[in-house]
Design a protein around this motif. Structure first.
Motif, PDB file in Angstrom:
ATOM      1  N   TRP A  98       2.559   1.486  -3.355  1.00  0.00           N
ATOM      2  CA  TRP A  98       1.614   1.948  -4.371  1.00  0.00           C
ATOM      3  C   TRP A  98       1.477   3.473  -4.332  1.00  0.00           C
ATOM      4  O   TRP A  98       1.563   4.151  -5.349  1.00  0.00           O
ATOM      5  N   ARG A  99       1.319   4.002  -3.136  1.00  0.00           N
ATOM      6  CA  ARG A  99       1.119   5.443  -3.016  1.00  0.00           C
ATOM      7  C   ARG A  99       2.370   6.205  -3.431  1.00  0.00           C
ATOM      8  O   ARG A  99       2.294   7.218  -4.124  1.00  0.00           O
ATOM      9  N   ILE A 124       2.651   6.289  -7.145  1.00  0.00           N
ATOM     10  CA  ILE A 124       1.698   7.243  -7.737  1.00  0.00           C
ATOM     11  C   ILE A 124       2.322   8.622  -7.748  1.00  0.00           C
ATOM     12  O   ILE A 124       2.301   9.347  -8.742  1.00  0.00           O
ATOM     13  N   ARG A 125       2.929   8.967  -6.618  1.00  0.00           N
ATOM     14  CA  ARG A 125       3.526  10.299  -6.534  1.00  0.00           C
ATOM     15  C   ARG A 125       4.706  10.431  -7.478  1.00  0.00           C
ATOM     16  O   ARG A 125       4.928  11.483  -8.069  1.00  0.00           O
ATOM     17  N   ILE A 144      -1.525   7.314   8.628  1.00  0.00           N
ATOM     18  CA  ILE A 144      -0.834   6.025   8.551  1.00  0.00           C
ATOM     19  C   ILE A 144      -0.511   5.500   9.945  1.00  0.00           C
ATOM     20  O   ILE A 144      -0.720   4.335  10.244  1.00  0.00           O
ATOM     21  N   ARG A 204       3.464  11.096 -10.813  1.00  0.00           N
ATOM     22  CA  ARG A 204       2.603  12.264 -10.932  1.00  0.00           C
ATOM     23  C   ARG A 204       3.378  13.581 -10.941  1.00  0.00           C
ATOM     24  O   ARG A 204       2.983  14.533 -11.591  1.00  0.00           O
ATOM     25  N   THR A 210       0.838  -1.199   0.000  1.00  0.00           N
ATOM     26  CA  THR A 210       0.000   0.000   0.000  1.00  0.00           C
ATOM     27  C   THR A 210       0.874   1.251   0.000  1.00  0.00           C
ATOM     28  O   THR A 210       0.636   2.194  -0.739  1.00  0.00           O
ATOM     29  N   ILE A 211       1.887   1.243   0.863  1.00  0.00           N
ATOM     30  CA  ILE A 211       2.810   2.376   0.944  1.00  0.00           C
ATOM     31  C   ILE A 211       3.561   2.504  -0.387  1.00  0.00           C
ATOM     32  O   ILE A 211       3.741   3.605  -0.920  1.00  0.00           O
TER      33      ILE A 211
END
Lengths: 278, 327
Positions: A10-11, A14-15, A99, A18, A7-8
């Motif tokens: 993945w985020r 994304i950044r 978190i 982006r 999860t960490i």
């Protein structure tokens, strides 16, 4: 198995994709190092080294190839040292509270950040290798396709363990610091000795004794040993210096990196366990 | 110590930062299904209390149970049972509405299908379905808050903690926000909120604890708290306040009289519209001139002033001036 670290990861990825400017600069920068510093320096070193007598039957490696390994290592070092800074921003913008208040075990935060930083280092390493081959870096010269794949995997393994070590270190500092400036200060202070007390750009054999000692304990030196062993070969000459690595030497270098990564993970874990973010 | 029907039970909770006693021995219980609020000025210890209950800060002294679990010994279980909306906006500016909720669901190990259906439900509830793929930096303040409430509800918590849920929002948005909070509560989630807005505590909550300087100084339902001040309040400025106080003090329906800088605040236990002419007549008889008269129902502001001797606004000033666009 708990997959919270994904999860960490993945985020953070994304950044990474982006923030276009950050993404592009992090991809272009290592190539620029190769293009400008590499070509300029290799012109000088190769001219200086031209007068050195060549041992018959030995493999001569041009300076560009020699420093190609150094640029991979340097890029991995910088990317990893700054890889944890995202945690500091999360902390200062209140995002870390979400978190830390969740049931996610805290070591997964460290693992997730480590994994995403490692991915970034892989991408950069591939760019340097690809771009390097284009401008004449002699990696994998005379390798069969299978050998090339094995060599690539070897390089990735070394880059992986090394980057994890410095990412854990970076995460530990980030979670303990209050401001990005403080983190930047510490990192700037560290990069200089780590980078220059290594065999990234020049041989260490001409160093004063204490610098040689230092470089032996420097994880960067061990990463570079590994990269050169896999990408160039176990025995070669460059800038008039003979390089020879046995599998045992390489195993030792790898062990040093693993030991470094494990101890940095433990430090980070401790810092995260005691972290209070409000 | 857990008693049926209580979602939160706190006994003798203390919390200090160095020499500063932020929470100074509070005990209270929150019942299942209610909206419970902590009302008090900034620095009263509300956020510290909420941080301890949500396991963000270690419990120093006292006992606290949340959703049937001990906050200090079973923090993991507590975390799985609660939702939190923090005082400050804690949204990643560069993630989309959908990603914010997806990330949260993953943090709590929700399954893929469950995440998907829950996100749809919540986007409907907080009316953000059309903003699904918008980066949060492009949302208005009210939308951000709604998204945070949706996030807090993502894991179907037993109790939702809201720390100053409407801080920084304009009046209309605040009222809509109250609507969402009431809807969430109606669907069965117990709500614990902190606020320094009197009207918010008054209109939204079933029961209120007024906090000041780390202690609970009054508690009860909104009307109960107001009734302690009497049925109506009369504010008077006269030519001789001392004499007026003496005279009015002997009137049977006058409960008590408080001194203000220029006048008197008279708490009465009768209907003010009938009692006021009587009081004025008494003062006239003694030749005391009346400068100003005001009759009103007690508000939460009056309750707060009554218990603390200060206006809550005085202490909120600093924060208000740094948050433009707020009432």
């Amino acid at each position: 198995m708990h997959t919270g670290f994904l999860t960490i990861y993945w985020r953070d990825m994304i950044r990474f994709v982006r923030f276009r400017t950050l993404l592009i600069s992090s991809l272009v920068q290592p190539a620029l190092w190769m293009a400008f510093f590499g070509i300029a320096m290799s012109a000088n070193f190769d001219r200086l080294g031209a007068g050195i007598p060549i041992v018959p039957g030995s493999i001569q490696v041009p300076y560009l190839t020699f420093m190609g390994a150094g640029v991979i290592a340097m890029t991995t070092l910088f990317t990893s040292l700054f890889g944890g800074i995202v945690l500091l921003f999360d902390k200062n913008w209140g995002l870390m509270r979400e978190i830390l208040a969740s049931p996610l075990p805290r070591n997964h935060i460290i693992l997730g950040i480590g994994l995403s930083g490692m991915t970034k280092s892989f991408i950069q390493a591939f760019i340097i290798i690809g771009f390097g081959l284009l401008i004449g870096v002699g990696f994998f010269a005379g390798f069969a396709p299978v050998d090339t794949i094995i060599a690539l995997l070897g390089v990735m393994l070394f880059v992986a363990v090394f980057s994890l070590g410095f990412l854990f270190f970076s995460a530990a500092i980030s979670i303990s610091m209050e401001t990005p400036e403080g983190l930047q200060g510490i990192i700037t202070l560290l990069t200089m000795p780590i980078f220059f007390a290594s065999n990234a750009l020049y041989p260490v054999s001409a160093f004063p004794v204490f610098l040689q000692e230092l470089s032996k304990w420097n994880p960067l030196t061990h990463l570079i040993n590994g990269i050169r062993y896999f990408a160039i070969g176990d025995e070669f000459y460059s800038i008039g210096v003979h390089y020879s690595q046995t599998p045992a030497d390489i195993f030792l270098s790898f062990s040093v990196l693993v030991g470094f990564a494990v101890s940095m993970f433990l430090v980070a874990w401790w810092r995260f366990r005691v972290a209070v973010v409000t | 110590m857990a008693e049926d029907g209580n979602i939160i039970e706190v006994k003798d909770l203390f919390h200090a930062y160095g020499d500063v006693q932020a929470v100074d021995g509070i005990s209270f219980a929150v019942r299942k299904g209610e909206i419970f609020s902590f009302l008090g000025p900034n620095g009263a210890g509300k956020s510290t209390a909420i941080n301890v209950l949500t396991t963000l800060q270690r419990l120093q002294k006292g006992e606290a149970m949340v959703a049937g679990f001990d906050v200090s010994k079973e923090s993991q279980k507590v975390r799985e049972s609660i939702g939190i909306v923090f005082q400050e906006v804690t949204l990643d500016r560069d993630m989309t509405v959908w990603e914010i909720l997806e990330f949260h669901g993953r943090l709590y190990s929700m399954g893929r299908e469950e995440r998907r259906t829950r996100i749809e439900e919540l986007l409907e509830l907080v009316e953000l379905a059309s903003k699904r793929d918008v980066l949060t930096k492009h949302l208005s303040g009210g939308m951000k808050r709604r998204l945070e409430i949706a996030r807090g509800l993502m894991t179907r918590p037993i109790v939702l903690f809201l720390d100053e849920p409407t801080i920084g929002l304009d009046p209309q948005t605040r009222i809509r926000m109250w609507g969402y909070i009431q809807e969430v509560n109606r669907q069965g989630t117990t709500i614990f909120l902190t606020t320094h807005y009197m009207d918010e505590a008054d209109q939204l909550s079933d029961r209120i604890c007024i906090m000041d300087r780390g202690r609970i100084i009054a508690r009860g339902r909104s009307w109960e708290l107001k009734n302690t001040l009497g049925q109506d309040l009369i504010y008077l400025e006269t030519s001789d306040n001392d004499e007026a106080e003496r005279i009015l003090g002997s009137v049977p329906d006058v409960k008590s009289i408080g001194r203000k800088s220029k006048g008197l605040l008279v708490m009465i236990t009768a209907d003010g519209t009938h009692l006021l002419p009587v009081l004025i007549e008494r003062l006239r008889e003694k030749h005391i001139g009346i400068v100003t008269v005001n009759l009103k129902k007690p508000s939460m502001d009056d309750v707060f002033v009554h218990y603390t001797g200060r206006e809550i606004r005085d202490e909120s000033q600093e924060k208000q001036s740094t948050a433009p666009g707020r009432k």
